[in-house]
Design an enzyme around this catalytic site. Sequence first.
Site, mmCIF file in Angstrom:
data_model
loop_
_atom_site.group_PDB
_atom_site.id
_atom_site.type_symbol
_atom_site.label_atom_id
_atom_site.label_comp_id
_atom_site.label_asym_id
_atom_site.label_seq_id
_atom_site.Cartn_x
_atom_site.Cartn_y
_atom_site.Cartn_z
ATOM 1 N N ARG A 47 -57.484 26.562 21.260
ATOM 2 C CA ARG A 47 -57.299 25.799 20.039
ATOM 3 C C ARG A 47 -58.647 25.217 19.633
ATOM 4 O O ARG A 47 -59.481 24.889 20.487
ATOM 5 C CB ARG A 47 -56.288 24.663 20.235
ATOM 6 C CG ARG A 47 -54.828 25.099 20.249
ATOM 7 C CD ARG A 47 -54.357 25.494 18.859
ATOM 8 N NE ARG A 47 -52.921 25.697 18.783
ATOM 9 C CZ ARG A 47 -52.312 26.854 18.976
ATOM 10 N NH1 ARG A 47 -53.031 27.925 19.291
ATOM 11 N NH2 ARG A 47 -51.001 26.966 18.867
ATOM 12 N N HIS A 58 -58.129 33.383 13.617
ATOM 13 C CA HIS A 58 -56.961 33.044 14.442
ATOM 14 C C HIS A 58 -55.968 34.218 14.487
ATOM 15 O O HIS A 58 -54.807 34.100 14.061
ATOM 16 C CB HIS A 58 -56.266 31.785 13.926
ATOM 17 C CG HIS A 58 -55.409 31.128 14.972
ATOM 18 N ND1 HIS A 58 -55.066 29.803 14.936
ATOM 19 C CD2 HIS A 58 -54.810 31.624 16.088
ATOM 20 C CE1 HIS A 58 -54.300 29.505 15.966
ATOM 21 N NE2 HIS A 58 -54.128 30.597 16.691
ATOM 22 N N GLU A 74 -58.352 24.842 10.174
ATOM 23 C CA GLU A 74 -57.917 26.172 9.734
ATOM 24 C C GLU A 74 -57.009 26.031 8.514
ATOM 25 O O GLU A 74 -56.211 25.104 8.441
ATOM 26 C CB GLU A 74 -57.157 26.872 10.861
ATOM 27 C CG GLU A 74 -57.999 27.105 12.102
ATOM 28 C CD GLU A 74 -57.217 27.786 13.220
ATOM 29 O OE1 GLU A 74 -56.071 28.220 12.976
ATOM 30 O OE2 GLU A 74 -57.743 27.884 14.331
#
Length: 309
Positions: free
Chosen positions: A227, A274, A256
């Site tokens: 993360r 991601h 993000e």
Amino acid sequence: MIPVNSVLEVGHFPEMMQAEINRRFTPILHPDPRAPAPEGHFEAILVRSNITLPETLVRQIPSIRMVSTCGVGYDNLPLAYLKERGIKISNTPGVLNDAVCELAMGIMLGLLRRLPEAQELVKSTAWSKGPFRITTNLSGKRVGIAGMGRIGQELAARLLPFKVRVCYSGPSSKDLPYTYIKDIQSLAEACDVLFLTCPATPDTDKMVNAQVLKALGPKGYLINVARGSVIDEPALLYALQHKKIAGAALDVFENEPNPNIAFLNLDNVLLTPHIGSATAETRIAMTRLAVDNLEAFFNQQPLLTEVKN
């Protein structure tokens, strides 16, 4: 069997995943998590792990007794409130291990061998003007893995054929044939390539800081498929800009889908949006497991992959 009008689906699911959900049951759609809750007697919420589930939304639905998150991470959930209310939580571990490990290996090799830059040299016809730069081997390197859970262990197994030495850190030592190093700074000092595969928790928040990056050193590489919150991003940007580390491959970021634009101007990074679990096979498997957990809940059976909050 999932009762009609009993599950609130929060946020947007990609078309492929939505089709699988619709094949199994009919949820009530709530695309904007920040919008007021729709009317209805919902007992469960279905959400993706990249969508923040606001506590304010859950509070508006006192009938909620279960949250099924489609993803291995659950830091997107209001955990304290769910625990206080005794609301069950499930996630989808295991089914995304292969995809995440494959991406981690791919971006690491891409970073060490500068593959995006190499392709651009060929496509731009600049190869005819001179050879590509010399890069670096993976073989013979010391590789550290911060977080030796399911993904960390499968990543280690994939690394061994590359003739590397593996060490790891985590809350405690495990019965594994790798060197255990308790703290992240000592792990960084002991390795050439540092992978982050740990969960996002208060204990791992900003754990990769300036001291850890200094320990990794000017020949060290950082790979993050965990993360964005586990890295102190300003410290990482400084380290990259001033060549305090050799480079970083990042699939996750703090903000993000709008990461710090300073990353975009660096020549020692490899950036992906991601996509660790973003394969057709994996996303379908994740969706099926999330729905299986919902079915188990409504059939009054133990959840298949319950999060013990």
